[in-house]
Design an enzyme around this catalytic site. Structure first.
Site, PDB file in Angstrom:
ATOM      1  N   TRP A  21       0.846  -1.199   0.000  1.00 18.02           N
ATOM      2  CA  TRP A  21       0.000   0.000   0.000  1.00 18.02           C
ATOM      3  C   TRP A  21       0.884   1.253   0.000  1.00 18.02           C
ATOM      4  O   TRP A  21       0.717   2.152  -0.832  1.00 18.02           O
ATOM      5  CB  TRP A  21      -0.915  -0.049   1.227  1.00 18.02           C
ATOM      6  CG  TRP A  21      -1.894   1.073   1.343  1.00 18.02           C
ATOM      7  CD1 TRP A  21      -2.198   2.012   0.382  1.00 18.02           C
ATOM      8  CD2 TRP A  21      -2.719   1.381   2.466  1.00 18.02           C
ATOM      9  NE1 TRP A  21      -3.171   2.877   0.846  1.00 18.02           N
ATOM     10  CE2 TRP A  21      -3.500   2.522   2.117  1.00 18.02           C
ATOM     11  CE3 TRP A  21      -2.890   0.818   3.731  1.00 18.02           C
ATOM     12  CZ2 TRP A  21      -4.425   3.088   3.001  1.00 18.02           C
ATOM     13  CZ3 TRP A  21      -3.820   1.388   4.610  1.00 18.02           C
ATOM     14  CH2 TRP A  21      -4.579   2.508   4.248  1.00 18.02           C
ATOM     15  N   TYR A  57      -4.196   1.458  -4.584  1.00 15.42           N
ATOM     16  CA  TYR A  57      -2.983   1.934  -3.906  1.00 15.42           C
ATOM     17  C   TYR A  57      -2.198   2.832  -4.866  1.00 15.42           C
ATOM     18  O   TYR A  57      -1.490   2.366  -5.751  1.00 15.42           O
ATOM     19  CB  TYR A  57      -2.097   0.771  -3.434  1.00 15.42           C
ATOM     20  CG  TYR A  57      -2.737  -0.142  -2.409  1.00 15.42           C
ATOM     21  CD1 TYR A  57      -3.881   0.235  -1.701  1.00 15.42           C
ATOM     22  CD2 TYR A  57      -2.199  -1.391  -2.114  1.00 15.42           C
ATOM     23  CE1 TYR A  57      -4.468  -0.608  -0.771  1.00 15.42           C
ATOM     24  CE2 TYR A  57      -2.777  -2.240  -1.175  1.00 15.42           C
ATOM     25  CZ  TYR A  57      -3.909  -1.839  -0.515  1.00 15.42           C
ATOM     26  OH  TYR A  57      -4.493  -2.682   0.415  1.00 15.42           O
ATOM     27  N   GLN A 173      -9.146 -11.530   3.652  1.00 17.22           N
ATOM     28  CA  GLN A 173      -8.142 -10.565   4.131  1.00 17.22           C
ATOM     29  C   GLN A 173      -8.832  -9.592   5.081  1.00 17.22           C
ATOM     30  O   GLN A 173      -9.830  -8.964   4.725  1.00 17.22           O
ATOM     31  CB  GLN A 173      -7.515  -9.821   2.944  1.00 17.22           C
ATOM     32  CG  GLN A 173      -6.417  -8.880   3.397  1.00 17.22           C
ATOM     33  CD  GLN A 173      -5.593  -8.226   2.308  1.00 17.22           C
ATOM     34  OE1 GLN A 173      -5.173  -7.070   2.460  1.00 17.22           O
ATOM     35  NE2 GLN A 173      -5.317  -8.939   1.235  1.00 17.22           N
ATOM     36  N   ALA A 278       5.993  -2.572   3.810  1.00 15.39           N
ATOM     37  CA  ALA A 278       7.334  -1.975   3.798  1.00 15.39           C
ATOM     38  C   ALA A 278       7.536  -1.263   2.476  1.00 15.39           C
ATOM     39  O   ALA A 278       6.919  -1.625   1.470  1.00 15.39           O
ATOM     40  CB  ALA A 278       8.396  -3.055   3.996  1.00 15.39           C
ATOM     41  N   ARG A 279       8.361  -0.251   2.492  1.00 17.03           N
ATOM     42  CA  ARG A 279       8.623   0.496   1.247  1.00 17.03           C
ATOM     43  C   ARG A 279      10.097   0.803   1.053  1.00 17.03           C
ATOM     44  O   ARG A 279      10.483   1.420   0.071  1.00 17.03           O
ATOM     45  CB  ARG A 279       7.804   1.776   1.224  1.00 17.03           C
ATOM     46  CG  ARG A 279       7.957   2.617   2.484  1.00 17.03           C
ATOM     47  CD  ARG A 279       7.176   3.898   2.346  1.00 17.03           C
ATOM     48  NE  ARG A 279       6.797   4.464   3.636  1.00 17.03           N
ATOM     49  CZ  ARG A 279       6.048   5.540   3.732  1.00 17.03           C
ATOM     50  NH1 ARG A 279       5.603   6.132   2.655  1.00 17.03           N
ATOM     51  NH2 ARG A 279       5.737   6.014   4.922  1.00 17.03           N
ATOM     52  N   GLN A 283      13.727  -1.934   5.703  1.00 15.76           N
ATOM     53  CA  GLN A 283      12.613  -2.344   6.585  1.00 15.76           C
ATOM     54  C   GLN A 283      12.382  -3.856   6.549  1.00 15.76           C
ATOM     55  O   GLN A 283      11.687  -4.400   7.406  1.00 15.76           O
ATOM     56  CB  GLN A 283      11.322  -1.608   6.182  1.00 15.76           C
ATOM     57  CG  GLN A 283      11.392  -0.116   6.501  1.00 15.76           C
ATOM     58  CD  GLN A 283      10.192   0.650   5.971  1.00 15.76           C
ATOM     59  OE1 GLN A 283       9.622   0.299   4.933  1.00 15.76           O
ATOM     60  NE2 GLN A 283       9.804   1.692   6.670  1.00 15.76           N
TER      61      GLN A 283
HETATM   62  N1  LIG Z   1      -7.577  -5.136   2.414  1.00 18.95           N
HETATM   63  C1  LIG Z   1      -7.503  -3.956   2.965  1.00 18.95           C
HETATM   64  O1  LIG Z   1      -8.513  -3.236   3.076  1.00 18.95           O
HETATM   65  C2  LIG Z   1      -6.168  -3.493   3.497  1.00 18.95           C
HETATM   66  C3  LIG Z   1      -6.092  -2.372   4.358  1.00 18.95           C
HETATM   67  C4  LIG Z   1      -4.842  -2.024   4.854  1.00 18.95           C
HETATM   68  C5  LIG Z   1      -3.718  -2.740   4.490  1.00 18.95           C
HETATM   69  N2  LIG Z   1      -3.806  -3.803   3.636  1.00 18.95           N
HETATM   70  C6  LIG Z   1      -2.639  -4.585   3.200  1.00 18.95           C
HETATM   71  O2  LIG Z   1      -1.837  -4.908   4.328  1.00 18.95           O
HETATM   72  C7  LIG Z   1      -0.510  -4.408   4.128  1.00 18.95           C
HETATM   73  C8  LIG Z   1       0.156  -4.082   5.449  1.00 18.95           C
HETATM   74  O3  LIG Z   1      -0.549  -3.078   6.138  1.00 18.95           O
HETATM   75  P1  LIG Z   1      -0.036  -1.577   6.205  1.00 18.95           P
HETATM   76  O4  LIG Z   1       0.888  -1.335   5.046  1.00 18.95           O
HETATM   77  O5  LIG Z   1      -1.232  -0.733   6.392  1.00 18.95           O
HETATM   78  O6  LIG Z   1       0.749  -1.439   7.506  1.00 18.95           O
HETATM   79  P2  LIG Z   1       1.654  -2.254   8.525  1.00 18.95           P
HETATM   80  O7  LIG Z   1       2.241  -3.464   7.938  1.00 18.95           O
HETATM   81  O8  LIG Z   1       0.873  -2.391   9.750  1.00 18.95           O
HETATM   82  O9  LIG Z   1       2.780  -1.165   8.797  1.00 18.95           O
HETATM   83  C9  LIG Z   1       3.579  -0.701   7.753  1.00 18.95           C
HETATM   84  C10 LIG Z   1       4.495   0.394   8.232  1.00 18.95           C
HETATM   85  O10 LIG Z   1       5.302  -0.037   9.316  1.00 18.95           O
HETATM   86  C11 LIG Z   1       6.566   0.561   9.232  1.00 18.95           C
HETATM   87  N3  LIG Z   1       7.600  -0.484   9.177  1.00 18.95           N
HETATM   88  C12 LIG Z   1       7.632  -1.597   8.409  1.00 18.95           C
HETATM   89  N4  LIG Z   1       8.755  -2.306   8.636  1.00 18.95           N
HETATM   90  C13 LIG Z   1       9.449  -1.619   9.561  1.00 18.95           C
HETATM   91  C14 LIG Z   1      10.706  -1.830  10.199  1.00 18.95           C
HETATM   92  N5  LIG Z   1      11.465  -2.892   9.917  1.00 18.95           N
HETATM   93  N6  LIG Z   1      11.103  -0.936  11.102  1.00 18.95           N
HETATM   94  C15 LIG Z   1      10.351   0.146  11.393  1.00 18.95           C
HETATM   95  N7  LIG Z   1       9.167   0.420  10.802  1.00 18.95           N
HETATM   96  C16 LIG Z   1       8.724  -0.466   9.909  1.00 18.95           C
HETATM   97  C17 LIG Z   1       6.596   1.384   7.966  1.00 18.95           C
HETATM   98  O11 LIG Z   1       6.241   2.740   8.241  1.00 18.95           O
HETATM   99  P3  LIG Z   1       7.140   3.945   7.688  1.00 18.95           P
HETATM  100  O12 LIG Z   1       7.562   3.554   6.296  1.00 18.95           O
HETATM  101  O13 LIG Z   1       6.306   5.129   7.732  1.00 18.95           O
HETATM  102  O14 LIG Z   1       8.299   4.010   8.628  1.00 18.95           O
HETATM  103  C18 LIG Z   1       5.511   0.751   7.146  1.00 18.95           C
HETATM  104  O15 LIG Z   1       4.998   1.606   6.156  1.00 18.95           O
HETATM  105  C19 LIG Z   1      -0.730  -3.221   3.181  1.00 18.95           C
HETATM  106  O16 LIG Z   1       0.469  -2.782   2.555  1.00 18.95           O
HETATM  107  C20 LIG Z   1      -1.735  -3.821   2.230  1.00 18.95           C
HETATM  108  O17 LIG Z   1      -1.100  -4.700   1.325  1.00 18.95           O
HETATM  109  C21 LIG Z   1      -5.031  -4.183   3.147  1.00 18.95           C
END
Ligand SMILES: NC(=O)c1ccc[n+]([C@@H]2O[C@H](COP(=O)([O-])OP(=O)(O)OC[C@H]3O[C@@H](n4cnc5c(N)ncnc54)[C@H](OP(=O)(O)O)[C@@H]3O)[C@@H](O)[C@H]2O)c1
Length: 330
Positions: A21, A57, A173, A278-279, A283
């Site tokens: 995302w 996204y 999901q 992750a981006r 990370q």
């Molecule tokens: N189906 C749906 O409706 C829905 C909704 C939400 C998400 N999703 C899916 O779920 C995935 C994961 O959820 P999410 O992206 O919302 O968030 P998440 O996995 O809960 O958190 C991602 C954030 O955590 C931080 N992070 C990741 N690795 C790290 C590390 N090693 N050290 C420190 N910080 C770290 C980064 O923030 P920073 O880059 O800002 O530091 C990253 O952007 C999404 O990408 C998407 O594919 C689906």
């Protein structure tokens, strides 16, 4: 890497998936495509084969970057994308009609530079379209070989029952992490009993469970965490205190990081995959620390105690839900 089997997909799927995302930039304060491509390739070389994306996204951008990153590497990846949101005026809203699905599949295949999508998920339920229309169209795509397996996202169990009357469902999901556990009550037991895999999204609770967040951490641009109620007073300090307590518990009890504990907890809850957003390549660290061990019932109870002690005013991720299609006016 721990793996799980998803019907229709021959390759065993990694139980940690890369969430892309933030790679789309939109709602995450922008993004850097070269870093994103390196991140996707680092995930693949670290044992992650599941890459989760969605058309919405970055309004196509995340899928395009995933397609570029997988050029020449398609066979190493299991691509999960989504369908059934539209954004006619730049604002996403739901549309799970057969016509919309037909348009989106071709757009996604083109952006992802592939001839098939491994896992195709309805992004949000659309009550304005009969379940049999949405499910029936996805089943047609599956029979045509354009998609290998079908999933839904953000569905409740009644919606899944209705969907499964018209198409075989492999995946649900849902939001799921140490701080967002609504599916414990229904969706997770349903998945366990129905042979579905749960892709747990927001595995790090948008970074709250990464160990990086501090009281003075700030976010820029359109980063959704500026309006996420967990990152706002009065709750932010409760979630930070809970994260600190969990971090100490992970270190003292297992010699692990908070991030490793957060991922392990998801993997120990059932037939789950943790979607880790992750981006940047740096990370993708510490995957191994999350794998190959287990939390006992006693550990999980201790975790529950810490959560209850620190989070006195919990809130869910509902703020992320996109609106329904406006009703037609006469
Ligand atoms: N189906 C749906 O409706 C829905 C909704 C939400 C998400 N999703 C899916 O779920 C995935 C994961 O959820 P999410 O992206 O919302 O968030 P998440 O996995 O809960 O958190 C991602 C954030 O955590 C931080 N992070 C990741 N690795 C790290 C590390 N090693 N050290 C420190 N910080 C770290 C980064 O923030 P920073 O880059 O800002 O530091 C990253 O952007 C999404 O990408 C998407 O594919 C689906």
């Amino acid at each position: 890497m721990e793996t799980i089997r998803i019907p229709g997909i021959d390759t065993p799927v990694s139980r940690i998936g890369l969430g892309t995302w933030a790679i789309g930039g939109w709602m995450w304060g922008g993004t850097d495509d070269l870093a994103s491509i390196e991140t996707i390739r680092k995930a693949l070389s670290s044992g992650i084969n599941l890459i989760d994306t969605a058309p919405v996204y970055g309004f196509g951008h995340s899928e395009e970057v995933v397609g570029r990153a997988l050029e020449g590497r398609r066979s190493q990846a299991v691509i999960a994308t989504k369908v059934a949101l539209e954004w006619p005026d730049g604002k996403p809203r739901r549309n799970a009609s057969a016509a919309r699905i037909r348009t989106e599949i071709e757009d996604s295949l083109r952006r992802l530079r592939t001839d098939h999508i491994d896992l195709y998920q309805v992004h949000w339920p659309d009550p304005s379209v009969p379940a049999e229309e949405t499910a029936g169209e996805l089943e047609k795509l599956r029979r045509e070989g354009k998609i290998l397996s079908i999933g839904v996202s953000n569905y409740d169990i009644d919606q899944m029952d209705a969907f499964r009357a018209s198409a075989p469902l492999s995946v649900v999901q849902s939001p799921y992490n140490l701080f967002e556990r609504a599916i414990d009550a229904d969706v997770l037991p349903y998945a366990r009993n129905s042979g579905l895999t749960v892709l747990a999204y927001g595995a790090l609770c948008r970074g709250l469970l990464s160990g990086r967040m501090r009281a003075d951490t700030s976010f820029s641009g359109d980063d959704l965490r500026q309006s996420d109620p967990k990152f706002r007073p009065p709750r932010y300090h409760q979630y930070l205190a809970a994260a600190s307590a969990l971090q100490r518990f992970a270190a003292d009890r297992f010699g692990k990081s908070l991030l490793a504990l957060a991922v392990r907890w998801i993997l120990d809850q059932g037939p789950t995959v943790a979607l880790w957003g992750a981006r940047r390549p740096d990370q993708i660290v510490g995957l191994d620390a999350a794998l190959g061990w287990q939390l006992s019932a006693q550990d999980r109870a201790a975790i529950d105690g810490l959560l209850a002690e620190h989070i006195t005013d919990p809130v869910g991720p509902e703020f992320m839900a996109p609106p329904l299609k406006p009703s037609p006016t006469i």
